[in-house]
Design an enzyme around this catalytic site. Structure first.
Site, PDB file in Angstrom:
ATOM      1  N   ASN A 169       0.810  -1.223   0.000  1.00  0.00           N
ATOM      2  CA  ASN A 169       0.000   0.000   0.000  1.00  0.00           C
ATOM      3  C   ASN A 169       0.844   1.275   0.000  1.00  0.00           C
ATOM      4  O   ASN A 169       0.394   2.306  -0.500  1.00  0.00           O
ATOM      5  CB  ASN A 169      -0.930  -0.033   1.222  1.00  0.00           C
ATOM      6  N   SER A 176      -3.241   0.081  -6.348  1.00  0.00           N
ATOM      7  CA  SER A 176      -2.982   0.748  -7.623  1.00  0.00           C
ATOM      8  C   SER A 176      -3.776   2.052  -7.672  1.00  0.00           C
ATOM      9  O   SER A 176      -4.021   2.693  -6.635  1.00  0.00           O
ATOM     10  CB  SER A 176      -3.354  -0.215  -8.757  1.00  0.00           C
ATOM     11  N   TYR A 187       3.851   8.994 -11.441  1.00  0.00           N
ATOM     12  CA  TYR A 187       2.862   8.240 -10.651  1.00  0.00           C
ATOM     13  C   TYR A 187       2.076   7.273 -11.544  1.00  0.00           C
ATOM     14  O   TYR A 187       1.916   6.091 -11.221  1.00  0.00           O
ATOM     15  CB  TYR A 187       1.925   9.229  -9.969  1.00  0.00           C
ATOM     16  N   LYS A 198       2.083   3.129 -11.383  1.00  0.00           N
ATOM     17  CA  LYS A 198       0.911   2.285 -11.110  1.00  0.00           C
ATOM     18  C   LYS A 198       0.610   1.363 -12.299  1.00  0.00           C
ATOM     19  O   LYS A 198       0.122   0.239 -12.112  1.00  0.00           O
ATOM     20  CB  LYS A 198      -0.294   3.156 -10.755  1.00  0.00           C
ATOM     21  N   THR A 212      -6.883  11.789   2.124  1.00  0.00           N
ATOM     22  CA  THR A 212      -5.626  11.477   2.816  1.00  0.00           C
ATOM     23  C   THR A 212      -4.602  12.557   2.507  1.00  0.00           C
ATOM     24  O   THR A 212      -4.840  13.457   1.699  1.00  0.00           O
ATOM     25  CB  THR A 212      -5.046  10.130   2.342  1.00  0.00           C
TER      26      THR A 212
HETATM   27  N1  LIG Z   1      -5.514   9.188  -1.738  1.00  0.00           N
HETATM   28  C1  LIG Z   1      -6.023   8.867  -2.921  1.00  0.00           C
HETATM   29  O1  LIG Z   1      -6.944   9.538  -3.429  1.00  0.00           O
HETATM   30  C2  LIG Z   1      -5.492   7.659  -3.660  1.00  0.00           C
HETATM   31  C3  LIG Z   1      -6.068   7.367  -4.907  1.00  0.00           C
HETATM   32  C4  LIG Z   1      -5.610   6.249  -5.610  1.00  0.00           C
HETATM   33  C5  LIG Z   1      -4.605   5.463  -5.065  1.00  0.00           C
HETATM   34  N2  LIG Z   1      -4.062   5.769  -3.855  1.00  0.00           N
HETATM   35  C6  LIG Z   1      -2.990   4.884  -3.331  1.00  0.00           C
HETATM   36  O2  LIG Z   1      -3.297   4.496  -2.009  1.00  0.00           O
HETATM   37  C7  LIG Z   1      -2.077   4.178  -1.306  1.00  0.00           C
HETATM   38  C8  LIG Z   1      -2.105   4.874   0.056  1.00  0.00           C
HETATM   39  O3  LIG Z   1      -2.083   6.282  -0.161  1.00  0.00           O
HETATM   40  P1  LIG Z   1      -2.750   7.332   0.843  1.00  0.00           P
HETATM   41  O4  LIG Z   1      -3.722   8.091   0.056  1.00  0.00           O
HETATM   42  O5  LIG Z   1      -3.142   6.674   2.101  1.00  0.00           O
HETATM   43  O6  LIG Z   1      -1.475   8.307   1.041  1.00  0.00           O
HETATM   44  P2  LIG Z   1      -0.741   8.847   2.333  1.00  0.00           P
HETATM   45  O7  LIG Z   1      -1.697   9.311   3.360  1.00  0.00           O
HETATM   46  O8  LIG Z   1       0.277   9.781   1.804  1.00  0.00           O
HETATM   47  O9  LIG Z   1      -0.020   7.537   2.924  1.00  0.00           O
HETATM   48  C9  LIG Z   1       1.068   6.952   2.296  1.00  0.00           C
HETATM   49  C10 LIG Z   1       1.670   5.924   3.237  1.00  0.00           C
HETATM   50  O10 LIG Z   1       2.831   5.354   2.600  1.00  0.00           O
HETATM   51  C11 LIG Z   1       3.930   5.427   3.521  1.00  0.00           C
HETATM   52  N3  LIG Z   1       5.182   5.477   2.779  1.00  0.00           N
HETATM   53  C12 LIG Z   1       5.541   6.338   1.805  1.00  0.00           C
HETATM   54  N4  LIG Z   1       6.784   6.078   1.390  1.00  0.00           N
HETATM   55  C13 LIG Z   1       7.225   5.011   2.127  1.00  0.00           C
HETATM   56  C14 LIG Z   1       8.419   4.275   2.173  1.00  0.00           C
HETATM   57  N5  LIG Z   1       9.463   4.579   1.391  1.00  0.00           N
HETATM   58  N6  LIG Z   1       8.523   3.233   3.034  1.00  0.00           N
HETATM   59  C15 LIG Z   1       7.491   2.916   3.843  1.00  0.00           C
HETATM   60  N7  LIG Z   1       6.310   3.586   3.840  1.00  0.00           N
HETATM   61  C16 LIG Z   1       6.194   4.620   2.996  1.00  0.00           C
HETATM   62  C17 LIG Z   1       3.641   6.687   4.343  1.00  0.00           C
HETATM   63  O11 LIG Z   1       4.261   6.665   5.607  1.00  0.00           O
HETATM   64  P3  LIG Z   1       5.658   7.362   5.955  1.00  0.00           P
HETATM   65  O12 LIG Z   1       5.674   8.708   5.281  1.00  0.00           O
HETATM   66  O13 LIG Z   1       5.627   7.388   7.427  1.00  0.00           O
HETATM   67  O14 LIG Z   1       6.707   6.421   5.435  1.00  0.00           O
HETATM   68  C18 LIG Z   1       2.133   6.542   4.549  1.00  0.00           C
HETATM   69  O15 LIG Z   1       1.862   5.648   5.606  1.00  0.00           O
HETATM   70  C19 LIG Z   1      -0.938   4.618  -2.221  1.00  0.00           C
HETATM   71  O16 LIG Z   1      -0.397   3.499  -2.879  1.00  0.00           O
HETATM   72  C20 LIG Z   1      -1.626   5.530  -3.231  1.00  0.00           C
HETATM   73  O17 LIG Z   1      -0.952   5.582  -4.464  1.00  0.00           O
HETATM   74  C21 LIG Z   1      -4.480   6.865  -3.142  1.00  0.00           C
END
Ligand SMILES: NC(=O)c1ccc[n+]([C@@H]2O[C@H](COP(=O)([O-])OP(=O)(O)OC[C@H]3O[C@@H](n4cnc5c(N)ncnc54)[C@H](OP(=O)(O)O)[C@@H]3O)[C@@H](O)[C@H]2O)c1
Length: 259
Positions: free
Chosen positions: A87, A138, A152, A156, A185
């Site tokens: 994730n 993804s 990005y 993906k 988020t």
């Molecule tokens: N938000 C959206 O609208 C959306 C839409 C489509 C897909 N997604 C996908 O959903 C997933 C979660 O995203 P989110 O929206 O929850 O974003 P977020 O709030 O920015 O969370 C991202 C998470 O990834 C961790 N992370 C980042 N780089 C890392 C690394 N090198 N090693 C370990 N952990 C790492 C961050 O923690 P630390 O910074 O503490 O490491 C955080 O826990 C992602 O894959 C994103 O692409 C999100």
């Protein structure tokens, strides 16, 4: 209730933290990873305070030793491994190809693509023993290009093909690539902070509107789908790229985690 063990990356906040809590509510033992140790320990502590079982292993998931430590922790502390959830992800660099920083491109692909490969490689022997699952988080950006999002989107798209290839190579596992929709988020906050002037005006406005009009989903909504897929995705979905609100996913959620 499940007694499975699941590793989930990016569990310090956002979608990963929500899915980790729901996995634990469903009875799973969880091994959590992210870089921010304090936030990760807070999530793990709140799960344990609610009666669940969680262990935090902080570190940069793009380092091979961190993947190995996650799998070793699952095996030594919980006696096996049933699923991993790749994730953790980053959206940066948000910039046109002509201007984007090459190091930021490399960081993006390392975290969004190479890290899931590393954790999957480390987990495959244990997952084979339990015919386990690999859930790759993804995005719709994998199949719809957006100006300013080349790194990005490419990451993906690569993750989707990794998922589909893994499914061919490991027919006894179940690999799913999940699009979680637009979620409220930190990643969306980054888009609003950094996207203006770097994405097309229309795309930027669309994302700003999602926020202003309350159209971003709370992480618990796709988080429930993610948790249920990690525990119960049926083997014949192996290789699929699915939306969190796909009707098949909704039926699985209703069956295993109906509210
Ligand atoms: N938000 C959206 O609208 C959306 C839409 C489509 C897909 N997604 C996908 O959903 C997933 C979660 O995203 P989110 O929206 O929850 O974003 P977020 O709030 O920015 O969370 C991202 C998470 O990834 C961790 N992370 C980042 N780089 C890392 C690394 N090198 N090693 C370990 N952990 C790492 C961050 O923690 P630390 O910074 O503490 O490491 C955080 O826990 C992602 O894959 C994103 O692409 C999100």
């Amino acid at each position: 209730m499940s007694s499975q063990t699941v590793i989930i990356t990016g569990a310090s906040r956002g979608l990963g933290a929500a899915a980790a809590r729901i996995l634990a509510e469903l009875g799973a033992r969880v091994v959590l990873n992210a870089r921010s140790e304090g936030d990760l320990n807070t999530v793990a502590g709140s799960i344990r305070a609610a009666g669940g079982q969680a262990i935090a292993v902080a570190g940069d998931i793009s380092q091979p030793a961190v993947s190995r430590a996650l799998v070793e922790t699952a095996l030594s502390q919980f006696g096996g491994l049933d699923a991993i959830v790749n994730n953790a992800g980053v959206i940066e660099p948000i910039a046109p190809v002509a201007e984007a920083d090459a190091d930021a491109w490399q960081r993006n692909l390392t975290i969004n693509v190479i890290a899931p490969v590393l954790l999957t490689q480390a987990a495959i022997p244990a997952l084979r023993e339990r015919q386990g699952r690999v859930i790759n988080v993804s995005s719709g950006a994998a199949i719809r290009p957006k100006g300013g999002w080349a790194a990005y989107g490419a990451s993906k798209a690569a993750l989707n093909l990794f998922n589909a290839t893994l499914a061919l190579e490991e027919p006894r596992l179940t690999a799913i690539a999940l699009r979680p929709g637009v979620i409220d988020t930190e990643m969306q906050a980054v888009i609003r902070r950094e996207g203006q002037g770097r994405m097309s005006e229309a795309e930027y406005e669309r994302f700003a509107r999602y926020h202003a009009q309350g159209q971003l989903n709370p992480p618990e909504l796709p988080g429930r789908a993610l948790a249920v897929l990690a525990l119960y995705a049926p083997p014949d979905w192996n290789g699929a790229f699915m939306a969190w609100d796909d009707e098949r996913v909704a039926a699985l959620v209703a069956q295993h985690a109906g509210m």
